[in-house]
Design a protein around this motif. Structure first.
Motif, PDB file in Angstrom:
ATOM      1  N   ARG A   1       0.506  32.157  55.258  1.00  0.00           N
ATOM      2  CA  ARG A   1       1.706  32.734  56.229  1.00  0.00           C
ATOM      3  C   ARG A   1       2.882  31.981  55.923  1.00  0.00           C
ATOM      4  O   ARG A   1       3.879  32.442  56.202  1.00  0.00           O
ATOM      5  CB  ARG A   1       0.918  32.285  57.524  1.00  0.00           C
ATOM      6  CG  ARG A   1       1.579  33.059  58.535  1.00  0.00           C
ATOM      7  CD  ARG A   1       0.671  32.665  59.962  1.00  0.00           C
ATOM      8  NE  ARG A   1       1.330  33.234  61.148  1.00  0.00           N
ATOM      9  CZ  ARG A   1       1.627  34.235  61.725  1.00  0.00           C
ATOM     10  NH1 ARG A   1       1.000  35.215  61.094  1.00  0.00           N
ATOM     11  NH2 ARG A   1       2.128  34.215  62.818  1.00  0.00           N
ATOM     12  N   SER A   2       2.929  30.738  55.622  1.00  0.00           N
ATOM     13  CA  SER A   2       3.989  30.169  55.406  1.00  0.00           C
ATOM     14  C   SER A   2       4.543  30.636  54.026  1.00  0.00           C
ATOM     15  O   SER A   2       5.605  30.742  53.897  1.00  0.00           O
ATOM     16  CB  SER A   2       3.767  28.632  55.095  1.00  0.00           C
ATOM     17  OG  SER A   2       2.949  28.401  54.066  1.00  0.00           O
ATOM     18  N   GLN A   3       3.772  31.204  53.129  1.00  0.00           N
ATOM     19  CA  GLN A   3       4.484  31.797  51.844  1.00  0.00           C
ATOM     20  C   GLN A   3       5.089  33.008  52.158  1.00  0.00           C
ATOM     21  O   GLN A   3       6.231  33.239  51.892  1.00  0.00           O
ATOM     22  CB  GLN A   3       3.449  31.974  50.887  1.00  0.00           C
ATOM     23  CG  GLN A   3       3.997  32.139  49.497  1.00  0.00           C
ATOM     24  CD  GLN A   3       2.881  31.900  48.424  1.00  0.00           C
ATOM     25  OE1 GLN A   3       1.702  32.150  48.760  1.00  0.00           O
ATOM     26  NE2 GLN A   3       3.291  32.117  47.171  1.00  0.00           N
ATOM     27  N   ASP A   4       4.593  33.715  53.234  1.00  0.00           N
ATOM     28  CA  ASP A   4       5.380  34.756  53.779  1.00  0.00           C
ATOM     29  C   ASP A   4       6.635  34.785  54.382  1.00  0.00           C
ATOM     30  O   ASP A   4       7.349  35.503  54.172  1.00  0.00           O
ATOM     31  CB  ASP A   4       4.360  35.940  54.583  1.00  0.00           C
ATOM     32  CG  ASP A   4       3.056  36.457  53.841  1.00  0.00           C
ATOM     33  OD1 ASP A   4       3.217  36.761  52.859  1.00  0.00           O
ATOM     34  OD2 ASP A   4       2.209  36.856  54.559  1.00  0.00           O
ATOM     35  N   LYS A   5       6.448  33.644  55.120  1.00  0.00           N
ATOM     36  CA  LYS A   5       7.732  33.242  55.786  1.00  0.00           C
ATOM     37  C   LYS A   5       8.816  32.833  54.902  1.00  0.00           C
ATOM     38  O   LYS A   5      10.229  33.055  54.973  1.00  0.00           O
ATOM     39  CB  LYS A   5       7.275  32.174  56.770  1.00  0.00           C
ATOM     40  CG  LYS A   5       6.770  32.427  58.280  1.00  0.00           C
ATOM     41  CD  LYS A   5       6.574  31.302  59.108  1.00  0.00           C
ATOM     42  CE  LYS A   5       6.061  31.723  60.371  1.00  0.00           C
ATOM     43  NZ  LYS A   5       5.947  30.631  61.200  1.00  0.00           N
ATOM     44  N   LEU A   6       8.237  32.104  53.908  1.00  0.00           N
ATOM     45  CA  LEU A   6       9.469  31.707  52.872  1.00  0.00           C
ATOM     46  C   LEU A   6       9.869  32.891  51.970  1.00  0.00           C
ATOM     47  O   LEU A   6      11.143  32.923  51.904  1.00  0.00           O
ATOM     48  CB  LEU A   6       8.589  30.896  51.660  1.00  0.00           C
ATOM     49  CG  LEU A   6       9.548  30.096  50.853  1.00  0.00           C
ATOM     50  CD1 LEU A   6      10.495  29.256  51.433  1.00  0.00           C
ATOM     51  CD2 LEU A   6       8.373  29.254  49.968  1.00  0.00           C
ATOM     52  N   VAL A   7       8.956  33.746  51.723  1.00  0.00           N
ATOM     53  CA  VAL A   7       9.410  35.107  51.042  1.00  0.00           C
ATOM     54  C   VAL A   7      10.557  35.832  52.141  1.00  0.00           C
ATOM     55  O   VAL A   7      11.615  36.422  51.532  1.00  0.00           O
ATOM     56  CB  VAL A   7       8.406  35.910  50.709  1.00  0.00           C
ATOM     57  CG1 VAL A   7       8.823  37.166  50.323  1.00  0.00           C
ATOM     58  CG2 VAL A   7       7.707  35.476  49.492  1.00  0.00           C
ATOM     59  N   ALA A   8      10.214  35.949  53.409  1.00  0.00           N
ATOM     60  CA  ALA A   8      11.073  36.616  54.106  1.00  0.00           C
ATOM     61  C   ALA A   8      12.269  35.836  54.473  1.00  0.00           C
ATOM     62  O   ALA A   8      13.431  36.268  54.338  1.00  0.00           O
ATOM     63  CB  ALA A   8      10.344  36.768  55.668  1.00  0.00           C
ATOM     64  N   CYS A   9      12.177  34.644  54.536  1.00  0.00           N
ATOM     65  CA  CYS A   9      13.517  33.876  54.570  1.00  0.00           C
ATOM     66  C   CYS A   9      14.308  33.841  53.219  1.00  0.00           C
ATOM     67  O   CYS A   9      15.679  33.928  53.379  1.00  0.00           O
ATOM     68  CB  CYS A   9      12.999  32.228  54.820  1.00  0.00           C
ATOM     69  SG  CYS A   9      14.563  31.206  55.327  1.00  0.00           S
TER      70      CYS A   9
END
Length: 126
Positions: free
Chosen positions: A2-10
């Protein structure tokens, strides 16, 4: 994950922001360039207008001087014509006086001749 998805989205959001920022900067640069060209064109037009006004002023001054010179020549011509007329009048007066003198001389000559004839006639009678 989830944090990786957030990082990608960011990161994607960051890239979109950079793209928007770059587009805005390009648009700003274009506007600055157009403004610069417009200002240069305006400055040139003002410069040409000033030059035109100066040329018009010079032309008006030349026309004024030419008119003054023309008027001066007109006066001189008028005075010259007057002088010529005065000279003609003086010449006519002189010719009249000469004619009168000649007439008087002829008259006196006739009178002298008549007197001589009378004297000769009296001498002949004596």
């Amino acid at each position: 994950k989830r944090s990786q998805d957030k990082l990608v989205a960011c990161r994607e959001q960051d890239n979109k922001c950079k793209q928007v920022k770059n587009k805005a900067k390009q648009k700003c640069d274009q506007m600055l360039e157009r403004h610069s060209r417009s200002k240069a064109a305006l400055d040139e037009a003002q410069k040409q207008l000033r030059a035109k006004r100066e040329a018009e002023g010079a032309a008006i001054q030349e026309e004024h001087q030419a008119r003054e010179e023309f008027n001066r020549f007109e006066r001189q011509l008028h005075y010259a014509k007057m002088s010529v007329e005065e000279l003609r009048e003086a010449e006519r007066a002189l010719n009249t006086k000469k004619a009168e003198k000649e007439s008087n001389r002829n008259q006196k000559s006739r009178e002298v001749d008549k007197a001589k004839r009378e004297v000769e006639k009296k001498d002949a009678d004596l």
